[in-house]
Design a protein around this motif. Structure first.
Motif, PDB file in Angstrom:
ATOM      1  N   LEU A  48       0.852  -1.193   0.000  1.00  0.00           N
ATOM      2  CA  LEU A  48       0.000   0.000   0.000  1.00  0.00           C
ATOM      3  C   LEU A  48       0.887   1.242   0.000  1.00  0.00           C
ATOM      4  O   LEU A  48       1.936   1.257   0.642  1.00  0.00           O
ATOM      5  CB  LEU A  48      -0.912   0.020   1.236  1.00  0.00           C
ATOM      6  CG  LEU A  48      -1.803   1.248   1.409  1.00  0.00           C
ATOM      7  CD1 LEU A  48      -2.893   1.272   0.340  1.00  0.00           C
ATOM      8  CD2 LEU A  48      -2.436   1.283   2.789  1.00  0.00           C
ATOM      9  N   ILE A  49       0.429   2.264  -0.714  1.00  0.00           N
ATOM     10  CA  ILE A  49       1.166   3.527  -0.774  1.00  0.00           C
ATOM     11  C   ILE A  49       0.270   4.653  -0.259  1.00  0.00           C
ATOM     12  O   ILE A  49      -0.862   4.815  -0.731  1.00  0.00           O
ATOM     13  CB  ILE A  49       1.620   3.832  -2.213  1.00  0.00           C
ATOM     14  CG1 ILE A  49       2.563   2.738  -2.711  1.00  0.00           C
ATOM     15  CG2 ILE A  49       2.299   5.209  -2.287  1.00  0.00           C
ATOM     16  CD1 ILE A  49       2.836   2.794  -4.194  1.00  0.00           C
ATOM     17  N   LEU A  50       0.768   5.418   0.707  1.00  0.00           N
ATOM     18  CA  LEU A  50       0.108   6.631   1.183  1.00  0.00           C
ATOM     19  C   LEU A  50       0.775   7.793   0.451  1.00  0.00           C
ATOM     20  O   LEU A  50       1.990   7.997   0.577  1.00  0.00           O
ATOM     21  CB  LEU A  50       0.289   6.790   2.697  1.00  0.00           C
ATOM     22  CG  LEU A  50      -0.171   5.616   3.569  1.00  0.00           C
ATOM     23  CD1 LEU A  50       0.166   5.889   5.031  1.00  0.00           C
ATOM     24  CD2 LEU A  50      -1.660   5.373   3.406  1.00  0.00           C
ATOM     25  N   LEU A  51      -0.010   8.544  -0.297  1.00  0.00           N
ATOM     26  CA  LEU A  51       0.575   9.535  -1.212  1.00  0.00           C
ATOM     27  C   LEU A  51      -0.026  10.914  -0.985  1.00  0.00           C
ATOM     28  O   LEU A  51      -1.224  11.125  -1.206  1.00  0.00           O
ATOM     29  CB  LEU A  51       0.337   9.082  -2.664  1.00  0.00           C
ATOM     30  CG  LEU A  51       0.851   9.991  -3.779  1.00  0.00           C
ATOM     31  CD1 LEU A  51       2.354  10.204  -3.666  1.00  0.00           C
ATOM     32  CD2 LEU A  51       0.491   9.397  -5.140  1.00  0.00           C
ATOM     33  N   LEU A  55       3.996  17.792  -2.889  1.00  0.00           N
ATOM     34  CA  LEU A  55       5.317  17.222  -2.663  1.00  0.00           C
ATOM     35  C   LEU A  55       6.374  18.042  -3.393  1.00  0.00           C
ATOM     36  O   LEU A  55       6.114  18.568  -4.478  1.00  0.00           O
ATOM     37  CB  LEU A  55       5.375  15.787  -3.193  1.00  0.00           C
ATOM     38  CG  LEU A  55       4.565  14.713  -2.459  1.00  0.00           C
ATOM     39  CD1 LEU A  55       4.510  13.449  -3.300  1.00  0.00           C
ATOM     40  CD2 LEU A  55       5.181  14.428  -1.088  1.00  0.00           C
ATOM     41  N   PRO A  56       7.562  18.159  -2.843  1.00  0.00           N
ATOM     42  CA  PRO A  56       8.647  18.842  -3.560  1.00  0.00           C
ATOM     43  C   PRO A  56       9.184  17.969  -4.695  1.00  0.00           C
ATOM     44  O   PRO A  56       9.229  16.750  -4.595  1.00  0.00           O
ATOM     45  CB  PRO A  56       9.709  19.044  -2.474  1.00  0.00           C
ATOM     46  CG  PRO A  56       9.435  17.988  -1.453  1.00  0.00           C
ATOM     47  CD  PRO A  56       7.949  17.769  -1.472  1.00  0.00           C
ATOM     48  N   GLY A  57       9.555  18.619  -5.778  1.00  0.00           N
ATOM     49  CA  GLY A  57      10.167  17.915  -6.890  1.00  0.00           C
ATOM     50  C   GLY A  57       9.192  17.355  -7.900  1.00  0.00           C
ATOM     51  O   GLY A  57       9.450  17.365  -9.106  1.00  0.00           O
ATOM     52  N   MET A  58       8.055  16.876  -7.426  1.00  0.00           N
ATOM     53  CA  MET A  58       7.050  16.258  -8.291  1.00  0.00           C
ATOM     54  C   MET A  58       5.783  16.083  -7.460  1.00  0.00           C
ATOM     55  O   MET A  58       5.812  15.443  -6.410  1.00  0.00           O
ATOM     56  CB  MET A  58       7.562  14.896  -8.777  1.00  0.00           C
ATOM     57  CG  MET A  58       6.696  14.191  -9.800  1.00  0.00           C
ATOM     58  SD  MET A  58       7.478  12.591 -10.242  1.00  0.00           S
ATOM     59  CE  MET A  58       6.473  12.130 -11.660  1.00  0.00           C
ATOM     60  N   ASP A  59       4.670  16.672  -7.880  1.00  0.00           N
ATOM     61  CA  ASP A  59       3.465  16.610  -7.053  1.00  0.00           C
ATOM     62  C   ASP A  59       2.881  15.203  -7.051  1.00  0.00           C
ATOM     63  O   ASP A  59       3.173  14.366  -7.917  1.00  0.00           O
ATOM     64  CB  ASP A  59       2.424  17.623  -7.523  1.00  0.00           C
ATOM     65  CG  ASP A  59       1.862  17.299  -8.883  1.00  0.00           C
ATOM     66  OD1 ASP A  59       0.943  16.461  -8.980  1.00  0.00           O
ATOM     67  OD2 ASP A  59       2.338  17.888  -9.875  1.00  0.00           O
ATOM     68  N   LEU A  64       1.338   9.656  -9.072  1.00  0.00           N
ATOM     69  CA  LEU A  64       0.315   8.632  -9.280  1.00  0.00           C
ATOM     70  C   LEU A  64       0.154   8.306 -10.759  1.00  0.00           C
ATOM     71  O   LEU A  64       0.061   7.134 -11.146  1.00  0.00           O
ATOM     72  CB  LEU A  64      -1.016   9.105  -8.698  1.00  0.00           C
ATOM     73  CG  LEU A  64      -2.208   8.149  -8.878  1.00  0.00           C
ATOM     74  CD1 LEU A  64      -1.940   6.804  -8.224  1.00  0.00           C
ATOM     75  CD2 LEU A  64      -3.475   8.780  -8.299  1.00  0.00           C
ATOM     76  N   LYS A  65       0.122   9.331 -11.593  1.00  0.00           N
ATOM     77  CA  LYS A  65      -0.030   9.107 -13.040  1.00  0.00           C
ATOM     78  C   LYS A  65       1.122   8.278 -13.586  1.00  0.00           C
ATOM     79  O   LYS A  65       0.910   7.339 -14.376  1.00  0.00           O
ATOM     80  CB  LYS A  65      -0.112  10.451 -13.763  1.00  0.00           C
ATOM     81  CG  LYS A  65      -0.385  10.322 -15.254  1.00  0.00           C
ATOM     82  CD  LYS A  65      -0.553  11.696 -15.897  1.00  0.00           C
ATOM     83  CE  LYS A  65      -0.856  11.559 -17.390  1.00  0.00           C
ATOM     84  NZ  LYS A  65      -1.039  12.893 -18.029  1.00  0.00           N
ATOM     85  N   GLY A  90      -7.353  12.587  -8.500  1.00  0.00           N
ATOM     86  CA  GLY A  90      -6.641  11.433  -7.961  1.00  0.00           C
ATOM     87  C   GLY A  90      -7.391  10.134  -8.218  1.00  0.00           C
ATOM     88  O   GLY A  90      -6.792   9.128  -8.618  1.00  0.00           O
ATOM     89  N   LEU A  91      -8.692  10.146  -8.024  1.00  0.00           N
ATOM     90  CA  LEU A  91      -9.502   8.957  -8.289  1.00  0.00           C
ATOM     91  C   LEU A  91      -9.529   8.636  -9.773  1.00  0.00           C
ATOM     92  O   LEU A  91      -9.489   7.468 -10.173  1.00  0.00           O
ATOM     93  CB  LEU A  91     -10.925   9.154  -7.758  1.00  0.00           C
ATOM     94  CG  LEU A  91     -11.051   9.223  -6.226  1.00  0.00           C
ATOM     95  CD1 LEU A  91     -12.437   9.704  -5.830  1.00  0.00           C
ATOM     96  CD2 LEU A  91     -10.761   7.872  -5.595  1.00  0.00           C
ATOM     97  N   GLU A  92      -9.593   9.656 -10.601  1.00  0.00           N
ATOM     98  CA  GLU A  92      -9.569   9.442 -12.054  1.00  0.00           C
ATOM     99  C   GLU A  92      -8.266   8.792 -12.498  1.00  0.00           C
ATOM    100  O   GLU A  92      -8.246   7.986 -13.436  1.00  0.00           O
ATOM    101  CB  GLU A  92      -9.756  10.772 -12.801  1.00  0.00           C
ATOM    102  CG  GLU A  92     -11.173  11.318 -12.752  1.00  0.00           C
ATOM    103  CD  GLU A  92     -11.295  12.653 -13.465  1.00  0.00           C
ATOM    104  OE1 GLU A  92     -10.256  13.344 -13.596  1.00  0.00           O
ATOM    105  OE2 GLU A  92     -12.401  12.997 -13.892  1.00  0.00           O
TER     106      GLU A  92
END
Length: 229
Positions: A48-51, A55-59, A64-65, A90-92
């Motif tokens: 599982l990933i909590l995202l 975020l710095p550097g890359m949102d 996710l994409k 995010g859901l899309e």
């Protein structure tokens, strides 16, 4: 032991989450930038990933994409309260669920457990051998694959389980609250569009190979999979 990856630049929050997850015997690792988080997520070590979004550097949405190009590990998005657009996007893009900050750590743990249970069901061996074949869709419970016109649909854990429920009873209407409890592990909340977005994602993936309508929305009632004519 399930391993959780948290990608968030709030170091104190990551430490707090680590403490709560340790109480439940969950392994935890944190990354604090988008690029580092994406690289770590692609190692395939996590269940599982909590995202976080910011975020710095890359949102987080870009992470996710990029991740969904080759990885379908469940993702729980962490969004600022009131940022409905970020949640929908995010859901899309294939997030399994979202939780608004600030959140109760106990609620976060409950969401994590619900998603892990769904993922475990996807990975667990099954004695079911009956292949579902409804209106051009073929769902194989043995290998957890869905096909349409001989093309495999790349579904997330959440999308697969939603479609499986609908395919098990073609022509039967399933209420949104029922589906939310069975698949998302929570009661449907007012203005919560997560279930609608998951259904929309399934429709988009099906429509790539099967142009005919498969899932019908009955306003005020729920969803049904159209039976074969």
């Amino acid at each position: 032991m399930s391993a959780i990856l948290m990608i968030d630049d709030d170091i104190e929050l990551c430490q707090l989450v680590a403490e709560y997850l340790a109480l439940d015997g969950l392994s935890f690792h944190a990354e604090h930038t988008g690029p580092n988080g994406l690289a770590e997520a692609r190692t395939g070590q996590y269940q599982l990933i909590l995202l976080d979004i910011m975020l710095p550097g890359m949102d987080g949405l870009s992470v996710l994409k990029a991740l969904r190009n080759d990885n379908y590990c469940p993702v729980l998005m962490l969004t600022a309260r009131g940022d409905d657009v970020d949640r929908i996007v995010g859901l899309e893009l294939g997030a399994d669920d979202y939780l608004a900050k600030p959140f109760n750590p106990r609620e976060l743990v409950a969401r994590i457990k619900a998603i892990l249970r769904r993922a475990d069901l996807m990975q667990a061996p099954t004695n079911l051998t009956t292949i579902l074949n409804v209106n051009g869709l073929i769902l194989n419970p043995q290998n957890r694959q869905v096909q349409c016109n001989d093309q495999v649909l790349n579904l997330t854990v959440t999308e697969f389980q939603l479609l499986e429920i609908l395919m098990q009873q073609p022509g039967v209407v399933h209420s949104k609250d029922e589906l939310s409890k069975k698949v998302l592990g929570k009661r449907l909340q007012m203005y919560d569009r997560s279930l609608d977005m998951h259904i929309s994602n399934i429709r988009k993936k099906i429509s790539q190979y099967c142009p005919d309508e498969k899932i019908k929305t009955l306003r005020g009632a729920g969803y049904l999979l159209l039976p074969a004519e």
